[in-house]
Motif scaffolding. Structure first.
Motif, PDB file in Angstrom:
ATOM      1  N   GLU A 279      19.968  -7.822   4.668  1.00  0.00           N
ATOM      2  CA  GLU A 279      18.648  -8.438   4.838  1.00  0.00           C
ATOM      3  C   GLU A 279      17.550  -7.382   4.797  1.00  0.00           C
ATOM      4  N   LEU A 280      17.791  -6.269   5.438  1.00  0.00           N
ATOM      5  CA  LEU A 280      16.796  -5.189   5.452  1.00  0.00           C
ATOM      6  C   LEU A 280      16.575  -4.632   4.048  1.00  0.00           C
ATOM      7  N   ALA A 281      17.662  -4.458   3.312  1.00  0.00           N
ATOM      8  CA  ALA A 281      17.571  -3.886   1.971  1.00  0.00           C
ATOM      9  C   ALA A 281      16.859  -4.811   0.994  1.00  0.00           C
ATOM     10  N   LEU A 282      16.910  -6.123   1.251  1.00  0.00           N
ATOM     11  CA  LEU A 282      16.321  -7.088   0.319  1.00  0.00           C
ATOM     12  C   LEU A 282      14.872  -7.440   0.645  1.00  0.00           C
ATOM     13  N   MET A 283      14.330  -6.900   1.715  1.00  0.00           N
ATOM     14  CA  MET A 283      12.915  -7.144   2.007  1.00  0.00           C
ATOM     15  C   MET A 283      12.062  -6.568   0.873  1.00  0.00           C
ATOM     16  N   ASP A 284      11.046  -7.331   0.446  1.00  0.00           N
ATOM     17  CA  ASP A 284      10.340  -6.953  -0.782  1.00  0.00           C
ATOM     18  C   ASP A 284       8.930  -6.416  -0.578  1.00  0.00           C
ATOM     19  N   GLY A 285       8.502  -6.279   0.673  1.00  0.00           N
ATOM     20  CA  GLY A 285       7.179  -5.727   0.909  1.00  0.00           C
ATOM     21  C   GLY A 285       6.072  -6.752   0.939  1.00  0.00           C
ATOM     22  N   GLN A 286       6.410  -8.009   0.844  1.00  0.00           N
ATOM     23  CA  GLN A 286       5.397  -9.065   0.870  1.00  0.00           C
ATOM     24  C   GLN A 286       5.344  -9.685   2.270  1.00  0.00           C
ATOM     25  N   SER A 287       6.149 -10.696   2.545  1.00  0.00           N
ATOM     26  CA  SER A 287       6.158 -11.275   3.891  1.00  0.00           C
ATOM     27  C   SER A 287       6.816 -10.339   4.890  1.00  0.00           C
ATOM     28  N   LEU A 288       7.722  -9.514   4.400  1.00  0.00           N
ATOM     29  CA  LEU A 288       8.377  -8.504   5.219  1.00  0.00           C
ATOM     30  C   LEU A 288       8.234  -7.148   4.526  1.00  0.00           C
ATOM     31  N   PRO A 289       8.092  -6.068   5.287  1.00  0.00           N
ATOM     32  CA  PRO A 289       7.877  -4.749   4.669  1.00  0.00           C
ATOM     33  C   PRO A 289       9.114  -4.282   3.913  1.00  0.00           C
ATOM     34  N   ILE A 290       8.896  -3.550   2.838  1.00  0.00           N
ATOM     35  CA  ILE A 290      10.021  -2.967   2.114  1.00  0.00           C
ATOM     36  C   ILE A 290      10.574  -1.811   2.942  1.00  0.00           C
TER      37      ILE A 290
END
Length: 336
Positions: A279-290
C-alpha cells in the motif's frame, strides 16, 4: 586494516555524455558516493546496463562493466552473479529498457532473488530514441509515438516488484541526493534482488514530469520519506501522518479531530507480510503522498547461493570434477 574508499575511487576519466541538466549526472555522482560508503573494492564490482540514456553509465565507472543489448541487462547480470558470486553486481536500466523489452528478465530476476542491485531510472519516456511513450507513461500522455495521447495504462514498477515476491524495494529522486545515496547503500547490503526506483527528469523530452514531488513549493505536502521503525509523518511542518483506515491508508493532520502522534503508523520495512508495504509503495502523491526511502527489505534465500550449494552437493555425490566427467559418467552421449 579496512580500506577507506572515496567517490573518486569509482570514477574514471571519461566525461559523462548526457544532456546538460539531465538527472543521470546526479545519479552517477550519487552512485559513486554510495559505492565508496559500501566499501567494496572497484575490482570486485561490476556494473551492467542495457540500452538507453541511463545505460551509458558503465562508461563512467572505474569498475568492471558491460554495456549489453536492449532489455537484456538483468539476464547478463544474473549470469555474471551466478558464475561469480563473489562480485557485487549492479544493473542500470531505464523504464523502457527494464520494463518493456526487458520486462520478462526483470520479473524473473525478482522471482529468483538473484543477489543484484537494480537501479531503475524512471523518467516515463524513451529519451535516447527521442521521445516515445514508455511502459510507465501515464494514460493520455502525448508523445511522438502517441500524438493523440496513449490509450494504455502504465506499469507501476513497485507493483511489479511486489507481484514477483520481491524482497527489497526502495524509491528516490535524482534531486534527493542523501536519500537516494542511503537507499543505494541499503540495496547493496541486502542479500537478494534489490530494486531501487529513481524518479529522474528528462530535460529534453519530459521536462518536469516529477515536479510535483521535487519542487520546493509542493514536495513537502506530496512526499513522505519512510524510515524503518519511525513514525510515518510528512508535511512542511511535519504535522501530517498516515493512519490505518479499514483496509486502506489515510492521511491525517496531527492535532485535528483528536488525532495524536500515537495514532500514526510506524514503518516496518522488515515485515515478511507485504500488505502494508505494498500500500505504501503504491501511493501516487495525490490523495496520499508518494513514498521514498526503503519500503521493503526482508531476507530470503538467493539464487546464486542455492545454485552453488546444489553444484557442490551433486559433485560430492556423483564424483564430477568437470563437465567432461559429468557427460561420461551419466552416459548422456550418442554416436551419429
Amino acid at each position: 586494516m579496512t580500506t577507506q574508499y572515496t567517490a573518486a575511487n569509482f570514477k574514471n576519466e571519461q566525461a559523462a555524455r548526457w544532456c546538460p541538466g539531465c538527472g543521470d549526472h546526479a545519479i552517477l555522482n550519487i552512485l559513486h558516493k554510495a559505492m565508496a560508503e559500501v566499501g567494496v573494492d572497484p575490482k570486485d564490482t561490476a556494473v551492467i546496463s542495457g540500452i538507453g540514456c541511463s545505460s551509458r553509465l558503465p562508461y563512467y565507472m572505474n569498475t568492471y562493466g558491460m554495456h549489453t543489448i536492449h532489455g537484456r541487462a538483468a539476464a547478463i547480470a544474473t549470469g555474471l552473479k551466478t558464475a561469480r558470486p563473489d562480485l557485487t553486481v549492479w544493473q542500470v536500466s531505464g523504464d523502457g529498457d527494464g520494463l518493456a523489452i526487458g520486462g520478462n528478465h526483470f520479473i524473473h530476476a525478482l522471482r529468483r532473488n538473484i543477489d543484484i542491485n537494480i537501479l531503475l531510472f524512471n523518467n516515463k519516456i524513451y529519451g535516447l530514441t527521442k521521445g516515445q511513450y514508455s511502459p510507465t507513461s501515464d494514460r493520455g500522455f502525448v508523445s511522438k509515438s502517441s500524438p493523440y495521447g496513449t490509450t494504455e495504462d502504465p506499469f507501476i514498477p513497485a507493483e511489479l516488484v511486489f507481484g514477483c515476491r520481491g524482497k527489497f524495494f526502495a524509491r528516490g529522486f535524482d534531486v534527493t541526493l542523501d536519500v537516494t545515496r542511503e537507499i543505494m547503500v541499503a540495496a547493496a547490503k541486502h542479500k537478494g534482488t534489490a530494486v531501487v526506483e529513481i524518479l529522474q527528469n528528462c530535460v529534453i523530452f519530459n521536462q518536469g514530469i516529477h515536479s510535483l514531488f521535487t519542487d520546493k513549493e509542493t514536495r513537502d505536502e506530496h512526499v513522505i520519506h519512510l524510515v524503518h521503525d519511525e513514525k510515518m509523518i510528512f508535511g512542511k511542518d511535519k504535522n501530517k501522518g498516515l493512519v490505518q483506515n479499514g483496509f486502506s491508508l489515510k492521511a491525517v493532520t496531527i492535532g485535528e479531530n483528536g488525532i495524536t502522534m500515537d495514532d500514526i503508523l510506524v514503518h516496518d520495512a522488515h515485515c515478511q507480510d507485504d500488505t502494508l508495504q505494498r500500500e505504501l509503495a503504491l501511493m501516487d502523491g495525490q490523495s496520499l503522498p508518494i513514498a521514498t526511502g526503503v519500503i521493503r527489505d526482508v531476507e530470503g534465500s538467493t539464487y546464486e547461493a542455492d545454485v552453488e550449494k546444489q553444484v557442490e552437493e551433486v559433485r560430492s555425490k556423483k564424483g564430477f570434477s568437470n563437465l567432461r566427467d559429468m557427460i561420461l559418467k551419466t552416459h548422456e552421449t550418442w554416436t551419429v
